[in-house]
Design a protein around this motif. Structure first.
Motif, PDB file in Angstrom:
ATOM      1  N   ARG A 142       0.833  -1.207   0.000  1.00 10.66           N
ATOM      2  CA  ARG A 142       0.000   0.000   0.000  1.00 10.66           C
ATOM      3  C   ARG A 142       0.866   1.255   0.000  1.00 10.66           C
ATOM      4  O   ARG A 142       0.612   2.207  -0.754  1.00 10.66           O
ATOM      5  N   ARG A 143       1.894   1.258   0.853  1.00  9.05           N
ATOM      6  CA  ARG A 143       2.757   2.440   0.934  1.00  9.05           C
ATOM      7  C   ARG A 143       3.566   2.624  -0.340  1.00  9.05           C
ATOM      8  O   ARG A 143       3.763   3.749  -0.812  1.00  9.05           O
ATOM      9  N   ALA A 144       4.034   1.512  -0.902  1.00 13.49           N
ATOM     10  CA  ALA A 144       4.782   1.596  -2.156  1.00 13.49           C
ATOM     11  C   ALA A 144       3.895   2.141  -3.268  1.00 13.49           C
ATOM     12  O   ALA A 144       4.334   2.948  -4.100  1.00 13.49           O
ATOM     13  N   LEU A 145       2.635   1.727  -3.281  1.00 14.17           N
ATOM     14  CA  LEU A 145       1.693   2.184  -4.306  1.00 14.17           C
ATOM     15  C   LEU A 145       1.416   3.675  -4.153  1.00 14.17           C
ATOM     16  O   LEU A 145       1.376   4.427  -5.141  1.00 14.17           O
ATOM     17  N   LYS A 146       1.233   4.142  -2.926  1.00 11.27           N
ATOM     18  CA  LYS A 146       1.004   5.564  -2.699  1.00 11.27           C
ATOM     19  C   LYS A 146       2.221   6.388  -3.109  1.00 11.27           C
ATOM     20  O   LYS A 146       2.081   7.501  -3.640  1.00 11.27           O
ATOM     21  N   ALA A 147       3.422   5.852  -2.866  1.00 14.11           N
ATOM     22  CA  ALA A 147       4.627   6.570  -3.263  1.00 14.11           C
ATOM     23  C   ALA A 147       4.709   6.694  -4.786  1.00 14.11           C
ATOM     24  O   ALA A 147       5.083   7.749  -5.318  1.00 14.11           O
ATOM     25  N   GLN A 148       4.370   5.628  -5.502  1.00 18.06           N
ATOM     26  CA  GLN A 148       4.372   5.690  -6.963  1.00 18.06           C
ATOM     27  C   GLN A 148       3.354   6.698  -7.476  1.00 18.06           C
ATOM     28  O   GLN A 148       3.598   7.421  -8.444  1.00 18.06           O
ATOM     29  N   ALA A 149       2.192   6.752  -6.822  1.00 15.50           N
ATOM     30  CA  ALA A 149       1.172   7.721  -7.214  1.00 15.50           C
ATOM     31  C   ALA A 149       1.626   9.155  -6.951  1.00 15.50           C
ATOM     32  O   ALA A 149       1.281  10.072  -7.689  1.00 15.50           O
ATOM     33  N   MET A 150       2.413   9.354  -5.889  1.00 19.88           N
ATOM     34  CA  MET A 150       2.940  10.677  -5.585  1.00 19.88           C
ATOM     35  C   MET A 150       3.844  11.185  -6.692  1.00 19.88           C
ATOM     36  O   MET A 150       3.875  12.386  -6.981  1.00 19.88           O
TER      37      MET A 150
END
Length: 498
Positions: A210-218
């Protein structure tokens, strides 16, 4: 030695919404007055544009769920603390909008997502699935005419089972090299895990999808909402549909650029800041990064800032502190970001930290914030203190107990008179409040109670942690992942971290 106890109780904090009047329950306030940003008039949008990414089945289920949230959902359990959901537009005075051009689905066994899920190597599978979603986010981020306001990433049960987290341990060779570096530490100025394998890329030893996905979206400047089966489907272990609708809709509205509600603050314009430390272990080193879990203006602006790295020493354990220079720089960054967002300098800055301030931190923060009239360095710490009252219920939420005019304990959870019950599963534990030059302890306690209701990722009123510290671990983890994706400075808006 006699013990002196002083007890006082504060009323539930008031929140401001779009219409007149103030409420203690966000759900009642949204129903009656609408979101706070309605006060901005024509400056606010009347649509929330939603993008979707995922396998075709999960995207279809999520679209069905969004359709359900457009209408009335009856109350869960038939009690006041689980009210009915009137429908997204009725609550937020904005319409949910989806479109095929904002929807990317992975269909069939030959899709990028399904090929990645079939990989047997855990790390390769994690990276492959993350890469599939990252490519889709990149496509949405490059839309020239209109991008979605927020993207829902629809994660199937298979993704959650196979990619939720990965843990990596050092190999025998890497451990041997680390031990060698330990022995050289006395004579050579190197970090404990520095340069274990120079020729190999630096990897995080622990990763959360989840955190990795949010970072990619950032990287694409797209706020993300996660949808799993526990949100979009009915199930025995899931929350009721109206509760899920309230919580997910508040988060969706905020991430799309809205301000659901604002804390009622009697006093000067204030910036509340939570300071936390995040341990980042990689194959090559062990870093301790300071991060602002959240800074909140009294006008409703929220932002996150990454601080400097702290030299790690395994003898110090979790007792980590900023140097005076690091605290000073962090204080300057807080003021600069606040001015950019609000347009002026706050009259009061309140810093929350879960450990005591060292002398260097006190000097650094106060030096950087010298132009601010009121600066309070507050410790918000866990404690073993308990208070027992006669009857079946624990102390009321909002009870402040001062022992011998020195130690102060605040119950941020407990019996809630508005619901005539205690909604928690365990005996409520107060937090201990202390600090450097506290001017008004009652005001500090009221602030903490109010900040505990400023979590825009939920409409729940039972949370007990002030939002300045609630997301500390999540922010640090996302920033660590963001550092793997790009060397650019991470965006500060808290919409990306929730």
């Amino acid at each position: 030695m006699p013990i002196s106890l002083d007890l006082k109780e504060f009323e539930a904090p008031l929140l401001e919404f779009g219409g007149p009047g103030m409420f203690t329950d966000p759900r009642e306030g949204l129903r009656e007055g609408g979101p706070f940003d309605m006060r901005f008039g024509a400056a606010r949008g009347e649509r929330v544009n939603i993008g979707l990414i995922g396998c075709d089945q999960m995207v279809a289920r999520t679209l069905d769920w969004l359709k359900r949230t457009e209408g009335y959902l009856p109350a869960d359990r038939g009690v006041a603390s689980y009210p009915a959901f009137p429908g997204f537009e009725a609550v937020f005075r904005s319409k949910l909008t989806t479109s095929p051009r904002w929807t990317i689905t992975f269909s069939g066994p030959h899709s990028e997502l399904h090929k990645a899920l079939a990989l047997t190597n855990i790390k390769d599978r994690f990276e492959g699935v993350l890469g599939a979603f990252s490519s889709a986010l990149r496509r949405l981020g490059k839309l020239e005419i209109a991008k979605p306001d927020v993207v829902i990433c629809c994660l199937s049960d298979e993704i959650m089972a196979k990619c939720r987290t990965i843990q990596r341990t050092l190999s025998k060779e890497e451990k041997k090299a680390a031990e060698a570096l330990k022995k050289r530490q006395a004579s050579i100025q190197l970090d404990l895990f520095d340069l274990v394998t120079e020729e190999q890329p630096d990897d995080l030893l622990s990763r959360d999808f989840r955190r990795a996905l949010k970072a990619q979206a950032m990287v694409e400047r797209l706020p993300v909402q996660i949808a799993t089966s526990s949100l979009v489907l009915e199930g025995v272990s899931n929350q009721g549909s109206s509760t899920r609708a309230w919580n997910s809709s508040v988060g969706l509205y905020y991430k799309a650029g809205g301000i659901p509600w604002r804390m009622k603050l009697d006093g000067p314009e204030t910036c509340f800041v939570g300071i936390s430390f995040h341990h980042v272990k990689t194959r090559e080193k062990h870093l301790v990064r300071s991060s602002i879990a959240q800074a909140f203006s009294s006008q409703g602006e929220g932002f996150a800032i990454r601080g400097g790295d702290v030299e790690y020493d395994d003898r110090q354990g979790r007792n980590v502190h900023l140097t005076e220079d690091q605290a000073r720089q962090l204080g300057r960054d807080i003021l600069a970001e606040y001015r950019d967002r609000v347009g002026g300098t706050p009259l009061r800055v309140v810093l929350h930290k879960t450990s005591a301030y060292c002398e260097g931190e006190r000097l650094g923060f106060r030096g950087a914030l010298a132009e601010v009239p009121i600066v309070e360095l507050i410790n918000v710490m866990q404690t073993q203190f308990r208070l027992v009252r006669f009857g079946a219920y624990p102390p009321n939420r909002g009870t402040l107990c001062t022992v011998n005019d020195s130690a102060a304990y605040l119950f941020t959870t407990g019996y809630m008179r508005e619901f005539r019950t205690y909604p928690g599963p365990h005996i409520p534990t107060p937090i201990q409040i202390s600090g450097d030059q506290i001017g008004d302890l009652d005001q500090v306690a009221r602030d903490i109670l109010g900040l505990a209701r400023m979590n825009w990722n939920t409409a729940n009123v039972t949370g007990g942690t002030p939002v300045t510290l609630f997301f500390a671990r999540r922010v640090g983890g996302i920033m660590a992942e963001y550092g793997l994706a790009t060397e650019e400075k991470p965006p500060s808006s808290f919409r990306y971290y929730m």
